[in-house]
Write an enzyme that holds these catalytic residues in place. Structure first.
Site, PDB file in Angstrom:
ATOM      1  N   HIS A  12       0.825  -1.218   0.000  1.00  0.00           N
ATOM      2  CA  HIS A  12       0.000   0.000   0.000  1.00  0.00           C
ATOM      3  C   HIS A  12       0.858   1.268   0.000  1.00  0.00           C
ATOM      4  CE1 HIS A  12      -0.485  -0.519   4.672  1.00  0.00           C
ATOM      5  NE2 HIS A  12       0.604   0.172   4.406  1.00  0.00           N
ATOM      6  N   HIS A  59      -1.336   5.681   8.668  1.00  0.00           N
ATOM      7  CA  HIS A  59       0.040   6.097   8.944  1.00  0.00           C
ATOM      8  C   HIS A  59       0.056   7.378   9.776  1.00  0.00           C
ATOM      9  CE1 HIS A  59       0.035   3.343   5.564  1.00  0.00           C
ATOM     10  NE2 HIS A  59       1.211   2.954   6.008  1.00  0.00           N
ATOM     11  N   HIS A 195      10.513  -3.421   3.665  1.00  0.00           N
ATOM     12  CA  HIS A 195      10.935  -2.025   3.509  1.00  0.00           C
ATOM     13  C   HIS A 195      11.159  -1.401   4.871  1.00  0.00           C
ATOM     14  CE1 HIS A 195       6.631  -1.475   4.255  1.00  0.00           C
ATOM     15  NE2 HIS A 195       6.788  -0.174   4.400  1.00  0.00           N
ATOM     16  N   GLU A 242       4.614  -4.746   8.963  1.00  0.00           N
ATOM     17  CA  GLU A 242       3.163  -4.573   8.804  1.00  0.00           C
ATOM     18  C   GLU A 242       2.554  -5.703   7.963  1.00  0.00           C
ATOM     19  OE1 GLU A 242       2.814  -0.767   6.881  1.00  0.00           O
ATOM     20  OE2 GLU A 242       3.318  -1.548   4.905  1.00  0.00           O
TER      21      GLU A 242
HETATM   22 FE   LIG Z   1       1.985   0.947   5.766  1.00  0.00          FE
END
Ligand SMILES: [Fe+2]
Length: 424
Positions: A12, A59, A195, A242
């Site tokens: 996302h 976020h 990431h 996540e």
């Molecule tokens: Fe995220």
């Protein structure tokens, strides 16, 4: 009866939304992003789900450190794109499904997963970035499905464990299957893959681990529940952890699935990956589902027979949100000032209907309760307009304050008004 017809996993990253908005589909550097989504788009066009149950994390846009929760279910009737600093993206809001959301909430609580509920909060790139590429928006007038979002708090440890997410998915499967209306539901798990976006380790990726994770997600998901959050972060970067939200989606699928599509492209900071799967075995135990259907109503059974009692359910909270929100805003000094100086202006600014204005104008305490306002908004309004709590109780009972006081042991009066009144 509702059925889960498939599962989607997708990154996302904001890159996806940017690529769509900047129309980069013919740019060779950006093209692979679009190509990875085509099989998912085609599948959605063919299967036409009614609802997408959408697992994502915000976020620190709409869910901030002032109140951070683990599992927040979106119960509202509409969801808008959030403003993440430069104004919201120019895409249409998407309709929610409050009835399904309420059912899921009841069925999850019956399975010992307690949630928080939200509405009227923008969804950030965690939701709308991939959504705008999952769907062939140009071929539809608006969104072709409704969305029920689940915001998972993965940013502030302690976060839900991988095992908790997987078990949540399993309970979610039964919750959806027990919904009595015919609905085709697709589950989307978003986030990842490897990431890291903060600190000296920013820019960390590991495509080999990503490939292994995707393989195990299909073939051996339970093994992924044994990995700690720190180990996920070591293998896939801190923010990459996540990816437990993919595990939540996988938990909602049958024990065996068939993989229809998988794509992976790493242009910059975060891989853009998609997976599409369908159940490969039957997993709909009717007796278990029927038992859940009974258990989910057990706690409130009989409440509807209590005279003069109005539970503030999710249905009420969504239906009467505008008026409850108007009264709740009275906790802000600037909103309170406008209301005290010019009620009609305050009504106008809040877009209240005439019926709602009349209820507030007349201090119709009983009418407000019947409309769906929760009592605690009444005592806030009372604090602003100098009506003590016992007067509100008396009015709701249809009695004079004197008669009501006779039913108490002491004829006292009080309200929740604080320093405003002391200064006056
Ligand atoms: Fe995220």
């Amino acid at each position: 009866m509702a059925d889960i017809i498939g599962g989607i996993a997708t990154s996302h990253t904001p890159t996806i939304g940017f690529a769509v908005d900047a129309k980069k589909q013919d740019d060779p550097v950006w093209k692979p992003i679009f190509e990875g989504y085509v099989p998912v788009q085609d599948w959605l066009e063919e299967k036409k789900p009614d609802v997408i149950f959408y697992i994502y994390n915000d976020h620190m846009t709409s869910f901030f450190a002032d109140h951070y929760s683990h599992f927040a279910l979106g119960v509202g009737d509409t969801f808008h794109p959030a403003d993440e600093g430069g104004g919201p993206r120019d895409i249409a809001p998407i309709e929610g499904h409050p009835a399904l959301a309420q059912h899921i909430a009841e069925a999850m609580v019956a399975q010992e997963f307690d949630l928080s509920y939200f509405q009227n909060k923008g969804l950030d790139h965690g939701a709308f970035s991939p959504m705008s590429l999952l769907v062939k928006l140009e071929e539809h007038d608006g969104w072709p499905m409704k969305l029920v979002p689940l915001q998972v708090g993965v940013l502030q440890p302690p976060t839900p464990t991988p095992l908790r997410c997987y078990k949540f998915g399993k309970a979610l499967r039964r919750a959806i299957q027990s919904y009595p209306e015919d609905l085709k539901v697709v589950i989307a798990g978003t986030g990842g893959l490897s990431h890291q976006v903060h600190g000296e380790r920013a820019g960390f990726n590991d495509p080999e681990w990503d490939a292994e994770f995707m393989d195990r997600l299909v073939n051996d998901p339970e093994s992924l529940t044994e990995i700690t959050i720190a180990e996920y972060a070591r293998k896939g970067g801190w923010e990459g952890a996540e990816v437990v939200m993919w595990l939540l989606m996988r938990g909602a699928m049958a024990p065996k699935v068939k993989l229809l599509h998988q794509a992976y492209y790493l242009p910059s900071m975060c891989p853009i990956a998609t997976m599409l799967m369908e159940d490969d075995v039957e997993d709909r135990p009717e007796a278990e589902i029927e038992s859940l259907r009974r258990r989910k109503d057990e706690q409130l059974e009989g409440a509807e027979q209590l005279e003069g009692t109005y539970p503030f359910t999710i249905e009420t909270a969504v239906r009467a949100f505008r008026l409850n929100n108007f009264l709740h805003e009275l906790v802000k000094p600037e909103k309170r000032k406008i209301f005290v100086e010019d009620e009609e202006r305050a009504f106008e600014e809040a877009g209240l209907t005439e019926e709602e204005r009349v209820l507030v104008r007349n201090r119709d305490w009983q009418g407000l309760i019947h409309y769906g306002v929760i009592f605690f908004m009444l005592e806030k309004l009372g604090a602003v307009v100098d009506v003590p709590n016992p007067h509100i109780y008396a009015a709701m009972r249809g009695e004079s304050i004197e008669d009501f006081q006779k039913t108490r042991n002491a004829a006292i009066t009080y309200s929740v008004a604080g320093t405003d009144k002391q200064q006056a």
